[in-house]
Design an enzyme around this catalytic site. Structure first.
Site, mmCIF file in Angstrom:
data_model
loop_
_atom_site.group_PDB
_atom_site.id
_atom_site.type_symbol
_atom_site.label_atom_id
_atom_site.label_comp_id
_atom_site.label_asym_id
_atom_site.label_seq_id
_atom_site.Cartn_x
_atom_site.Cartn_y
_atom_site.Cartn_z
ATOM 1 C CG ASN A 229 51.522 42.767 38.667
ATOM 2 O OD1 ASN A 229 52.317 43.534 39.577
ATOM 3 N ND2 ASN A 229 50.918 41.700 38.982
ATOM 4 C CE LYS B 8 56.219 65.429 36.988
ATOM 5 N NZ LYS B 8 56.603 65.610 36.116
ATOM 6 C CE LYS C 204 49.475 31.680 43.857
ATOM 7 N NZ LYS C 204 50.213 32.548 43.275
HETATM 8 O O1 C5P Z 1 47.440 35.688 44.375
HETATM 9 P P1 C5P Z 1 48.260 35.094 43.064
HETATM 10 O O2 C5P Z 1 48.556 36.826 42.495
HETATM 11 O O3 C5P Z 1 49.200 33.900 42.857
HETATM 12 O O4 C5P Z 1 47.138 34.317 42.075
HETATM 13 C C1 C5P Z 1 47.043 34.366 40.754
HETATM 14 C C2 C5P Z 1 45.638 34.076 40.825
HETATM 15 O O5 C5P Z 1 44.558 34.532 41.062
HETATM 16 C C3 C5P Z 1 45.309 34.877 38.902
HETATM 17 O O6 C5P Z 1 44.598 33.428 38.619
HETATM 18 C C4 C5P Z 1 44.326 36.065 39.187
HETATM 19 O O7 C5P Z 1 44.523 36.063 37.988
HETATM 20 C C5 C5P Z 1 44.167 35.651 40.161
HETATM 21 N N1 C5P Z 1 44.076 36.798 41.431
HETATM 22 C C6 C5P Z 1 42.787 37.918 41.455
HETATM 23 N N2 C5P Z 1 42.704 38.786 41.760
HETATM 24 C C7 C5P Z 1 43.841 38.823 42.548
HETATM 25 C C8 C5P Z 1 45.390 38.724 42.681
HETATM 26 C C9 C5P Z 1 45.265 37.026 41.896
HETATM 27 O O8 C5P Z 1 42.179 37.396 40.586
HETATM 28 N N3 C5P Z 1 44.193 40.606 43.996
#
Ligand code: C5P
Length: 400
Positions: free
Chosen positions: A210, A289, A339
């Site tokens: 990301n 690879k 969320k």
């Molecule tokens: O679902 P989303 O990725 O948008 O959510 C964002 C929040 O959830 C952030 O605080 C991120 O650090 C946390 N998160 C997490 N584990 C994941 C996805 C997101 O802790 N697999």
């Protein structure tokens, strides 16, 4: 940022080769907004001249208690009046010994005894001098007397030896002084922060990730430390240096991050999930690879969902106070609110992804039971401090 604005600091130099760093330190303290009055021991003047320190500080430098420049001849008292702190950098073994015994046979040591402000020392000496039981006894005495000791660091020494005894670098000393003046509402608390992206392997040389610089998470880790907390930062791959005094655990994938968080969370009172965790990983990453030769076309990648670390922590029976982040490109309010409900966290921090990614500043919107609060656009370190203050207010309100 001028975090030391309005602070007057008496910078004391005692004799040691680290005096060369005090020139830079003067500049960095001024950059942070402090005014600096330099006082030097006689030994310090053998390592760097008062002229240099005067030119940098913009003020006359005092080296002797017999200096007749003060109208009332009370330099040993007047120089610290109105000061926020005396910072002695470098503090030699000899100066530390004198402070431990209340000896005051020159201007600098007399200033320390007659002060009505904080005293901070940054030791600098050969590693054997530092390790000597006498020095350790003296340092323990200083701490018992409420004197703050910064460092020393380990590394190469001017004498050619390697070990503990180097003065902290000017940048770290300034950060420590900023720290020193911040209120400490999180003293005794452990704060666990995730930051940066995760990296999910496709094969040993490729992966998906990301976009995340880690700047916001690192700024929050620093702000929590400034507030007195013990901070553990679980970080995906970033180009950033760990904030001073923060324990960083480096991870790569979401599952590595989850394992590190679950190992640390039992002792944490606050969990702040800032990491941009990859939502999916490759189901079966190749152990060798993948080759484009052979005419097979592009490989078909199968994805599986990663665990949601924040939701997992928030579902623990003895959960810490959980703070989540939402970086959204559209419909920030609606996405952030849903969320917060879905992950069941008391506080969710929203920001617009396009504004936040890689930038040094940002704006944050806080969603909790009480409603919506906006933290106006500012540099990420300022926002991080405001967020920590907002968390403290909420914890105090909840009687925690
Ligand atoms: O679902 P989303 O990725 O948008 O959510 C964002 C929040 O959830 C952030 O605080 C991120 O650090 C946390 N998160 C997490 N584990 C994941 C996805 C997101 O802790 N697999």
């Amino acid at each position: 940022m001028q975090e030391l604005a309005g602070k007057h600091i008496v910078l004391g130099l005692s004799g040691g080769i680290a005096c060369y760093k005090s020139a830079e330190l003067t500049r960095r303290l001024q950059d942070a907004g402090a005014s600096v009055q330099v006082v030097m021991s006689e030994a310090a003047t053998h390592f760097i001249t008062p002229v240099t320190m005067q030119a940098l500080s913009g003020k006359p430098v005092y080296t002797s208690q017999w200096d007749a420049r003060m109208d009332n001849n009370m330099a040993h008292i007047d120089l610290t009046r109105g000061a926020a702190a005396i910072l002695i950098a470098p503090a030699s073994a000899d100066l530390i010994a004198k402070l431990a015994h209340g000896q005051c046979d020159d201007l600098l040591t007399t200033l320390c005894l007659a002060r009505d402000c904080a005293l901070v020392v940054a030791p600098a000496m050969n590693r054997q001098m530092w390790a000597h039981p006498a020095t350790q006894r003296n340092i323990a005495q200083l701490r018992a007397d409420g004197i703050h000791v910064l460092g020393p660091a380990a590394g190469d020494q001017a004498c050619g030896e390697v070990g503990l005894g180097r003065m902290l670098e000017p940048h770290d000393l300034v950060e420590s002084m900023i720290d020193f003046f911040q209120p400490k509402p999180l003293r005794g608390q452990q704060v666990l922060v995730t930051a940066g992206p995760t990296f999910e392997a496709i094969d040993p040389v490729r992966g998906i990730t990301n976009l995340s610089s880690g700047k916001m998470g690192y700024a929050i880790a620093r702000a929590a430390r400034e507030a007195g907390a013990e901070v553990i930062l679980v970080s995906g791959p970033t180009a950033l240096a760990a904030p001073m005094g923060v324990t960083r655990i480096d991870v790569r994938s979401a599952r590595d991050m989850q394992a590190a968080v679950m190992a640390q969370v039992p002792t944490a009172q606050i969990f702040i999930a800032v990491a941009a965790v990859a939502d999916w990983r490759i189901a079966n990453p190749s152990t060798s690879k993948l080759k484009k030769e052979g005419g097979g076309g592009a490989p078909a990648l199968e994805f599986v969902q990663n665990p949601d670390i924040l939701a997992t922590v928030a579902a623990l029976p003895n959960r810490p106070y959980c703070v989540g982040f939402a970086a959204e490109t559209d419909n920030l309010d609606a996405n952030a609110q849903s969320k917060r409900q879905r992950k069941n966290v008391p506080l969710l921090v929203g920001n617009i992804a396009q504004d936040a990614l890689g930038a040094d500043d940002n704006a944050l919107i806080l969603y909790d039971d009480a409603g919506v609060t906006t933290l106006e656009r500012a540099d990420k370190q300022t926002l991080a401090r405001q967020l920590i203050a907002a968390i403290v207010v909420r914890l105090q309100g909840a009687g925690q």
